[in-house]
Structure formats: C-alpha cells, structure tokens
Design an enzyme around this catalytic site. Sequence first.
Site, mmCIF file in Angstrom:
data_model
loop_
_atom_site.group_PDB
_atom_site.id
_atom_site.type_symbol
_atom_site.label_atom_id
_atom_site.label_comp_id
_atom_site.label_asym_id
_atom_site.label_seq_id
_atom_site.Cartn_x
_atom_site.Cartn_y
_atom_site.Cartn_z
ATOM 1 N N HIS A 12 34.660 22.486 39.616
ATOM 2 C CA HIS A 12 33.538 22.350 40.551
ATOM 3 C C HIS A 12 32.646 23.572 40.349
ATOM 4 O O HIS A 12 33.158 24.656 40.115
ATOM 5 C CB HIS A 12 34.040 22.296 41.994
ATOM 6 C CG HIS A 12 34.707 23.541 42.463
ATOM 7 N ND1 HIS A 12 35.952 23.571 43.054
ATOM 8 C CD2 HIS A 12 34.329 24.847 42.418
ATOM 9 C CE1 HIS A 12 36.287 24.806 43.348
ATOM 10 N NE2 HIS A 12 35.334 25.611 42.978
ATOM 11 N N HIS A 59 35.572 27.294 50.265
ATOM 12 C CA HIS A 59 35.112 28.641 49.877
ATOM 13 C C HIS A 59 34.551 29.368 51.104
ATOM 14 O O HIS A 59 33.351 29.604 51.200
ATOM 15 C CB HIS A 59 34.036 28.538 48.800
ATOM 16 C CG HIS A 59 34.484 27.868 47.540
ATOM 17 N ND1 HIS A 59 34.655 26.504 47.430
ATOM 18 C CD2 HIS A 59 34.792 28.376 46.322
ATOM 19 C CE1 HIS A 59 35.055 26.214 46.200
ATOM 20 N NE2 HIS A 59 35.147 27.313 45.512
ATOM 21 N N HIS A 193 37.128 31.413 35.091
ATOM 22 C CA HIS A 193 35.904 32.058 35.558
ATOM 23 C C HIS A 193 36.234 33.222 36.485
ATOM 24 O O HIS A 193 37.266 33.209 37.154
ATOM 25 C CB HIS A 193 34.916 31.094 36.218
ATOM 26 C CG HIS A 193 35.341 30.374 37.478
ATOM 27 N ND1 HIS A 193 36.460 29.583 37.576
ATOM 28 C CD2 HIS A 193 34.741 30.295 38.700
ATOM 29 C CE1 HIS A 193 36.529 29.048 38.789
ATOM 30 N NE2 HIS A 193 35.499 29.475 39.509
ATOM 31 N N GLU A 240 42.070 28.977 40.764
ATOM 32 C CA GLU A 240 41.828 27.630 41.299
ATOM 33 C C GLU A 240 42.630 26.568 40.537
ATOM 34 O O GLU A 240 42.928 25.503 41.070
ATOM 35 C CB GLU A 240 40.326 27.286 41.232
ATOM 36 C CG GLU A 240 39.483 28.063 42.241
ATOM 37 C CD GLU A 240 37.983 27.763 42.160
ATOM 38 O OE1 GLU A 240 37.274 28.116 43.109
ATOM 39 O OE2 GLU A 240 37.506 27.191 41.149
HETATM 40 C C1 DHB Z 1 30.819 29.251 40.582
HETATM 41 C C2 DHB Z 1 32.082 28.698 40.412
HETATM 42 C C3 DHB Z 1 32.901 28.450 41.509
HETATM 43 O O1 DHB Z 1 34.183 27.954 41.407
HETATM 44 C C4 DHB Z 1 32.457 28.702 42.773
HETATM 45 O O2 DHB Z 1 33.244 28.377 43.792
HETATM 46 C C5 DHB Z 1 31.207 29.283 42.962
HETATM 47 C C6 DHB Z 1 30.395 29.546 41.860
HETATM 48 C C7 DHB Z 1 29.926 29.502 39.415
HETATM 49 O O3 DHB Z 1 30.339 29.301 38.274
HETATM 50 O O4 DHB Z 1 28.785 29.899 39.629
HETATM 51 FE FE FE Z 2 35.210 27.702 43.338
#
Ligand code: DHB
Ligand code: FE
Length: 285
Positions: A12, A59, A193, A240
């Site tokens: 996501h 979040h 990430h 995650e």
């Molecule tokens: C991004 C990724 C995420 O999982 C999130 O919760 C908020 C931002 C991103 O890649 O910008």
């Molecule tokens: Fe996220």
Amino acid sequence: MARITASVYTSHVPAIGATIDMGKTAEPYWQPLFKGYEFSKQWMKDNTPDVIFLVYNDHATAFSLDMIPTFAIGTAAQYTPADEGWGPRPVPVVQGHPELASHIAQSVIQQDFDLTIVNKMDVDHGLTVPLSLMCGQPEAWPCPVIPFAVNVVQYPVPSGQRCFNLGKAIAKAVKSYDEDLKIQIWGTGGMSHQLQGPRAGLINKDFDNAFLDQLIADPAALAQKPHIDYVREAGSEGIELVMWLIARGAMSDVNEGKPTPKVAHRFYHVPASNTAVGHLILENS
Ligand code: DHB
Ligand code: FE
C-alpha cells in the site's frame, strides 16, 4: 460452510491512492505500476468473493499512541474512509460483515489469540489503497470487507511466527462458519521501505524477491525470520511484511495438507513513492 478460495498480497502506498483519485495513472512514472495490476482487476471480476478478510495496518489514523492493539478485528456494519490530512479519499464506504467477523472473533479468541474487537473505526490508505489497486474505481466495493488491523507501527510488533499461527486460526474459524461463503484473505503492506532516519529511501530488491519466493514455497520457514531481520534488511517500514504471513498461514496447503497454492499472478516494481511494490495472487487448489 465458508471456505478460503485465494489469498492476495499487495503493498500500500498513499501516493498510489492519490494518483488513482486524481486520474494520473497513465503518467509515465506510474504507468508501469498500474500495468502490473491490470491482470488483478480482471481476476477480481472473474473471482469475486463473497467476503474479503483484509489484513492491514492502521497508520496512527484510527489508533494512536493512546491505544495500540496488536490485533484488531472490525465487527462493524461499515467503515468510513479516513481523513489522513488531505480529506477522505473519494472511495466507497466499506461495508463490513458483522456476522462473519463476530464468528471469527469468537473462534480465534477461543483459540487463544487475544483480539481487540472494534465496532467503530475509519480506515486509512492501508486498507483503501489495496482495494483500489484490485478493484479500480467502482461505485461500491464488490463485496463486504472485514478489516483486520495489525500493529506494525509501534514497537513491539508481533513476530512472523505469531502472524503465521494466527492465519491458521483464522482458517479454522472460517471453516466452522455455517454458510457457503467464498472468502479471500489479503495480506497487505510492505515491501522494503524506510520512511525515516538516515536510511530513509532504503529499498532491497534481493530481500523482497527472496521473500516472495519463500512466501510461496516455504512459508513455515519464512515465519521463523526474526523481526529484526525485516527491519535491518527491508527497512523500518518493511516490517509491514509480517502481515503477509497471516494471509499465507490461512491457505489450504498449510492447514489441510493440500498442494502448494497456484501462483495466479506475481508482480514487483520499483519505484513507487518510497516503497518497493510487491504483489501476489495465490489460489487454493
Ligand atoms: C509510504 C509507504 C507507506 O507504507 C506508508 O504507510 C506511507 C508512505 C511511501 O512510500 O511514501
Ligand atoms: Fe504503510
């Protein structure tokens, strides 16, 4: 009786939701990403379930540091898309399935998992972006959705093993529901990430692809990966990915000795905002 027909896994990213909502999916940066979900949208039309059990993380939208449930199941009749700072996404209200959700809550809690029961909550990009990627922009989502929120934001987070075992308990709960329903279970979030600190922007393609390989072929071994490995290898938000093990633990090879699920679709793409996007569709045999 109810049965799990397939599991779906997808990252996501809030920017994906914004891109869809603003009609910018054909832009050169985004076009390759959305191309990877064309198969999936058709597959959803051809394989529409009666209910989606959607494992995701909030979040700090419905929850906050005031209250941090490790596992929370939505038993409400509906869930409104959340305002995450730019107004709510213009997507349909999510219809729940209170009867099935309550049944799963009862069964899973009595299998010794301590779920938090949630009768009112807004749902953020963690839930709505996977729905948009899989279903496009319909007037209404194609079926009811049971939101299942996992704390992967505030330490301590649940282990991969705990998540995998929880998936098994969910499968057992579904199997004991006395109505002939086709259910999909989705595991969302990830892949690598990191949004914060000196390593912000971290992507690890080798880790992600090995994770996809092992999730398909040997999820029991993958479940043993300690959470520190996710954080070290896949970044602070890469954790995650433990949510994918809940969905995988609910599949019929794990619970009924059936063959490994069929890989209907596999996709991996970088870049998408700060996140490596991974996606799998696994069908129970
Ligand atoms: C991004 C990724 C995420 O999982 C999130 O919760 C908020 C931002 C991103 O890649 O910008
Ligand atoms: Fe996220």
